[in-house]
Design a protein around this motif. Structure first.
Motif, short mmCIF file in Angstrom:
data_model
loop_
_atom_site.label_atom_id
_atom_site.label_comp_id
_atom_site.label_asym_id
_atom_site.label_seq_id
_atom_site.Cartn_x
_atom_site.Cartn_y
_atom_site.Cartn_z
N PRO A 37 40.96 14.95 41.95
CA PRO A 37 40.04 14.18 42.81
C PRO A 37 40.70 13.74 44.11
O PRO A 37 41.92 13.66 44.22
CB PRO A 37 39.70 12.97 41.93
N HIS A 38 39.85 13.43 45.07
CA HIS A 38 40.28 12.89 46.36
C HIS A 38 39.52 11.56 46.53
O HIS A 38 38.56 11.46 47.27
CB HIS A 38 39.92 13.88 47.47
N LEU A 39 39.97 10.55 45.81
CA LEU A 39 39.17 9.34 45.66
C LEU A 39 39.89 8.04 45.99
O LEU A 39 39.25 7.00 46.10
CB LEU A 39 38.66 9.24 44.20
N PHE A 40 41.20 8.06 46.14
CA PHE A 40 41.96 6.81 46.20
C PHE A 40 42.63 6.62 47.56
O PHE A 40 43.78 7.03 47.75
CB PHE A 40 43.01 6.79 45.08
N PRO A 41 41.94 6.01 48.51
CA PRO A 41 42.52 5.82 49.84
C PRO A 41 43.70 4.86 49.81
O PRO A 41 43.74 3.93 49.00
CB PRO A 41 41.36 5.23 50.66
N PRO A 77 50.78 12.57 44.83
CA PRO A 77 49.69 11.69 44.38
C PRO A 77 48.54 12.46 43.74
O PRO A 77 47.92 11.97 42.78
CB PRO A 77 49.25 10.99 45.67
N TYR A 78 48.26 13.65 44.25
CA TYR A 78 47.16 14.44 43.68
C TYR A 78 47.53 14.95 42.29
O TYR A 78 46.68 14.98 41.39
CB TYR A 78 46.80 15.58 44.63
N LYS A 79 48.77 15.35 42.13
CA LYS A 79 49.21 15.80 40.81
C LYS A 79 49.15 14.66 39.80
O LYS A 79 48.99 14.89 38.59
CB LYS A 79 50.63 16.37 40.89
N LEU A 80 49.28 13.41 40.29
CA LEU A 80 49.19 12.23 39.42
C LEU A 80 47.77 11.66 39.35
O LEU A 80 47.57 10.57 38.82
CB LEU A 80 50.16 11.15 39.93
N GLY A 102 43.05 18.57 47.03
CA GLY A 102 42.44 18.22 45.76
C GLY A 102 41.73 19.41 45.12
O GLY A 102 41.86 19.65 43.91
N ARG A 103 41.01 20.18 45.94
CA ARG A 103 40.32 21.37 45.41
C ARG A 103 41.32 22.39 44.91
O ARG A 103 41.13 23.01 43.84
CB ARG A 103 39.43 21.99 46.49
N ALA A 104 42.41 22.61 45.67
CA ALA A 104 43.41 23.61 45.28
C ALA A 104 44.08 23.24 43.95
O ALA A 104 44.41 24.12 43.14
CB ALA A 104 44.46 23.77 46.38
N LEU A 105 44.28 21.94 43.73
CA LEU A 105 44.95 21.47 42.51
C LEU A 105 43.98 21.10 41.39
O LEU A 105 44.41 20.81 40.27
CB LEU A 105 45.83 20.25 42.83
#
Length: 300
Positions: free
Chosen positions: A243-247, A178-181, A237-240
């Motif tokens: 964002p870390h925004l979509f629960p 999900p983070y990659k997307l 999210g920081r490593a990639l």
């Protein structure tokens, strides 16, 4: 050393075999059928052969059992039966094998699970914590450990394995997707605790347990710094650079995965007290270090 491994074709097993070969150990893969190995130094022996003749394992220094049906599937009644029986059947074979060996191994290292502690957002669990048999997985682990306890006269280590992070297997590739997307975020409340371990430390601690005669019984195979789901997502999210925004609401996971959703929606803070007490040093003690290594092109 001469080391036999059951379940050596799985995610952890492949890394463990590679590690032992790099350490110049002799490796025997115990399997249901012959498996072609990339390295000629790995010998395969089948369970059927061992039923009739244990000669190939006489004098083996250690047996490591990682075998078992994957829990990463919808837990139907049939799947639950396969998950439990695959573990009990393999352990039963190992108990019988050790009993029949004339020159017995010095140690049997058997995979287990941290689910045996139950779940909590606030409590901390170590190897001395009581068992809490609250769900299917905890019940499976309790029966698994009771089965391996039938071994007598040989040191037994029961590895209560956390979430193993690596790029070529386990949960991490799905967790990172999900983070990659660009749609990563917390799962459910985000407060559930993730007790994790980098695959490199996983194989190193198995080697450590084999070498240290003072280690026996339950051993938590987790990093010393668990994190909440929200903390994990933010670090990923920081490593990639995402964002870390979509629960993701908890009910969606319950709809998609059924009972299996408990692995993502509930957690426990598990501390590897035994390993720390015996001086094991983690290469990846923090989630930031582990995720940086995994997202920067490392082979693990």
């Amino acid at each position: 050393m001469k080391i036999a491994i059951a379940g050596g074709t799985g995610f952890i097993g492949k890394h463990l075999i590679r590690h032992f070969l790099q350490e110049r150990h002799s490796v025997i893969l115990i399997s249901r059928r012959y498996t072609e190995q990339a390295d000629p130094n790995v010998r395969t022996v089948t369970w059927a052969e061992l039923e009739n003749n244990t000669g190939s394992l006489e004098g083996v220094d250690a047996i490591v059992n990682l075998a078992g049906e994957s829990i990463n599937q919808r837990w139907t009644a049939a799947a639950k039966e396969r998950i439990l029986q695959s573990r009990l059947d393999t352990v039963g074979r190992i108990v019988s094998l050790v009993d029949r060996l004339q020159a017995k191994p010095s140690v049997v290292v058997n995979a287990s699970g941290m689910s045996i502690y139950g779940t909590s957002e606030t409590e901390e669990f170590d190897e001395s914590s009581p068992k809490r048999i609250t769900d299917f997985l905890a019940d499976t682990v309790e029966k698994w450990e009771a089965a391996i306890d039938r071994i007598r006269g040989v040191r037994v280590v029961k590895l209560r394995v956390g979430v193993v992070l690596g790029n070529d297997g386990g949960a991490f590739p799905k967790m990172a997707m999900p983070y990659k997307l660009w749609v990563g975020g917390r799962i459910g409340s985000g407060r559930q605790v993730l007790s994790w371990i980098h695959i490199r430390d996983m194989v190193r601690l198995i080697d450590f347990c084999i070498r240290h005669d003072g280690i026996s019984g339950p051993v938590n195979a987790t990093a010393p710094n668990p994190v909440t789901n929200d903390e994990f997502g933010r670090a990923l999210g920081r490593a990639l650079g995402r964002p870390h925004l979509f629960p993701v609401p908890a009910f969606m996971f319950n709809l998609l995965f059924g009972e299996l959703a408990v692995l993502l929606l509930e957690g426990q803070r598990v501390i590897p007290r035994v390993l720390l007490r015996h001086g094991f040093e983690f290469e990846y003690p923090t989630i930031e270090r582990a995720l940086t290594a995994l997202t920067k092109g490392g082979s693990d």
